[in-house]
Design an enzyme around this catalytic site. Structure first.
Site, PDB file in Angstrom:
ATOM      1  N   HIS A 131       0.799  -1.233   0.000  1.00 38.58           N
ATOM      2  CA  HIS A 131       0.000   0.000   0.000  1.00 38.58           C
ATOM      3  C   HIS A 131       0.835   1.289   0.000  1.00 38.58           C
ATOM      4  CE1 HIS A 131      -3.561  -2.303   0.103  1.00 38.58           C
ATOM      5  NE2 HIS A 131      -3.723  -2.446   1.402  1.00 38.58           N
ATOM      6  N   HIS A 154      -9.863   2.225   0.394  1.00 42.86           N
ATOM      7  CA  HIS A 154      -9.816   1.104   1.335  1.00 42.86           C
ATOM      8  C   HIS A 154     -10.946   1.177   2.366  1.00 42.86           C
ATOM      9  CE1 HIS A 154      -8.002  -2.292   3.309  1.00 42.86           C
ATOM     10  NE2 HIS A 154      -6.906  -2.220   2.585  1.00 42.86           N
ATOM     11  N   TYR A 210     -13.955   0.065   4.613  1.00 42.45           N
ATOM     12  CA  TYR A 210     -14.387  -1.197   5.228  1.00 42.45           C
ATOM     13  C   TYR A 210     -15.891  -1.105   5.448  1.00 42.45           C
ATOM     14  CZ  TYR A 210      -9.569  -2.499   6.695  1.00 42.45           C
ATOM     15  OH  TYR A 210      -8.253  -2.853   6.748  1.00 42.45           O
ATOM     16  N   GLN A 268     -10.060  -6.336  -5.110  1.00 45.32           N
ATOM     17  CA  GLN A 268      -9.525  -7.110  -3.992  1.00 45.32           C
ATOM     18  C   GLN A 268     -10.644  -7.290  -2.978  1.00 45.32           C
ATOM     19  OE1 GLN A 268      -6.267  -8.142  -3.811  1.00 45.32           O
ATOM     20  NE2 GLN A 268      -6.076  -8.837  -1.703  1.00 45.32           N
ATOM     21  N   ASP A 291      -8.664 -12.669   0.918  1.00 42.77           N
ATOM     22  CA  ASP A 291      -7.779 -11.522   0.710  1.00 42.77           C
ATOM     23  C   ASP A 291      -7.189 -11.706  -0.684  1.00 42.77           C
ATOM     24  OD1 ASP A 291      -6.188  -9.315   0.988  1.00 42.77           O
ATOM     25  OD2 ASP A 291      -5.213  -9.945   2.848  1.00 42.77           O
ATOM     26  N   GLU A 298     -11.851  -3.509  -2.873  1.00 40.54           N
ATOM     27  CA  GLU A 298     -10.876  -2.518  -3.339  1.00 40.54           C
ATOM     28  C   GLU A 298     -10.695  -2.673  -4.846  1.00 40.54           C
ATOM     29  OE1 GLU A 298      -7.283  -3.151  -0.775  1.00 40.54           O
ATOM     30  OE2 GLU A 298      -8.714  -4.350   0.328  1.00 40.54           O
TER      31      GLU A 298
END
Ligand code: GLA
Length: 383
Positions: free
Chosen positions: A140, A214, A216, A320, A284, A348
């Site tokens: 990242h 990113h 959540y 992702q 993941d 993502e």
């Protein structure tokens, strides 16, 4: 704390078109706050740099909050099927939380999102060395990626919809990457309850680039248990398998007949313990979206209990799916409730991880004279 009302575009639009008045519900009872953008002083970084927060509201009462630190989406408030509002992303209510160690909650991630094996790559006859901040690999954007820098906010009219653009100049050599990169991300809150993310970048030297957000998500509400009962659909027939360090092996394999298959809606938790090689447990992985040009449907997340639904559209080739595996209860967010494993999930949108080492993956290389442009839409609804 200073509050400045910047503009009230949605109602202005409604005056122009009577249809829009009905569509946006401008001025309707129950909309205590008008549609538009509000700017708030959000404190200072530890180096004393002032941070701003922008609150975007639409005429349906949907609210998103973004800050100049990391061009971070700190909050998203949407109604459930009974009209009850909740915050559906993990995050904090003050800057302090973001300045501490936290796993990229809502951040804009770059210069290269996800992993670069061994933190090293060759480009135009030179080897570039990056920070290895994730075991032996680069993650990242490094130690001080785009999530940890202060962006400059600018307000541009965006067809009457609340919108804010964050701009950042990433200097040649920053975190080991080549070239001065001018990057921006525009957040627009549309009248269809969409968060529209428009990324743009130019460089003066050839550089790898991979940008994502990113956020959540937990559609039951931040702090309200896990996402294991959410139903997920991903418009991908293939994914990119990874090694133990979550580095793609370079293969692209079918999801069919495996726990990776989300081509039809299925509970996130249904097969999560069967995900191959996943430590400490869960998804993941980069999903390879079906071939497309322009914006395509990427994923749908549904919470049967609240009725909230999220559709993701993107121009990016991959997404992702990260099921919040590393959340371990040590962080308490805005609700004060510890964020345990699977308290939320990320979708993502991105180019494939470690693209710089795989010629068969879509290129992550940006050349001088080119403009990188990418769009992702998160659309919220209820059923
Ligand atoms: C991405 C990665 C994960 C993890 C999170 C942040 O989604 O793929 O492995 O690093 O970011 O915790």
């Amino acid at each position: 704390m200073t509050r400045i009302r910047i503009h009230v575009p949605a109602c202005a639009l409604a005056l122009v078109a009577a249809v829009a008045v009905l569509a946006t519900g401008c001025g309707s009872a129950g909309n205590k706050e008008k549609a538009g953008v509000e700017k708030i002083d959000y404190g200072k970084t530890r180096e004393g740099v002032p941070i701003e927060q922008y609150i975007l509201r639409n005429a349906h009462g949907m609210v998103i909050k973004v800050i100049t630190y990391g061009a971070t989406l700190t909050d998203v408030r949407v109604p459930d099927r009974d009209g009850k509002m909740a915050s559906v992303v993990l995050g904090f209510d003050s800057l302090d939380g973001y300045l501490g160690t936290e796993p990229y909650f809502g951040a804009t991630v770059g210069r290269v999102a996800n992993r670069i094996a061994a933190g090293r790559f060759d480009l135009n006859g030179r080897t570039y060395t990056l920070a290895t901040n994730n075991g032996p690999n680069h993650l990242h954007g490094g130690l001080r990626g785009f999530d940890k820098v202060v962006w400059h906010a600018a307000l541009h009219p965006s067809g009457g919809e609340p919108s804010v653009t964050f701009e950042y100049l990433s200097r040649d050599g920053e975190e080991g990457y080549p070239g001065n990169l001018s990057v921006s991300v525009t957040y627009t809150l549309t009248s269809q309850n969409e968060i529209k993310l428009d990324y743009s970048a130019t460089t003066d030297k050839t550089t790898p680039l991979n940008l994502t957000n990113h956020a959540y998500f937990n559609l039951a509400g931040e702090g309200a248990g896990t996402i294991l009962d959410h139903e997920l659909t991903i418009a991908a027939d293939q994914f990119t398998p990874v090694d133990a360090g979550l580095i793609p092996t370079g293969q692209v394999v079918p999801v069919g007949g495996t726990p990776m298959d989300f081509t039809t809606p299925i509970r996130v938790g249904a097969r999560i313990t069967q995900v191959p090689g996943a430590a400490p447990g869960g998804y993941d992985h980069n999903y390879v979206l079906r071939p497309h040009t322009g914006l395509t449907f990427a994923a749908r997340l549904q919470d049967p209990a609240s009725g909230r639904e999220l559709d993701v559209f993107t121009t990016e080739p991959g997404v992702q799916f990260y099921s919040g595996n590393f959340l371990d209860g040590t962080i308490r967010g805005r609700s004060g409730i510890p964020y345990g494993q699977h308290a939320a999930l990320c979708l993502e949108t991105q180019h494939f991880p470690d693209g710089v080492h795989h010629a068969s993956f879509p290129s992550t290389i940006l050349e001088p004279g080119q403009r990188f442009a990418s769009r992702t839409i998160y659309r919220f609804s209820v059923r």
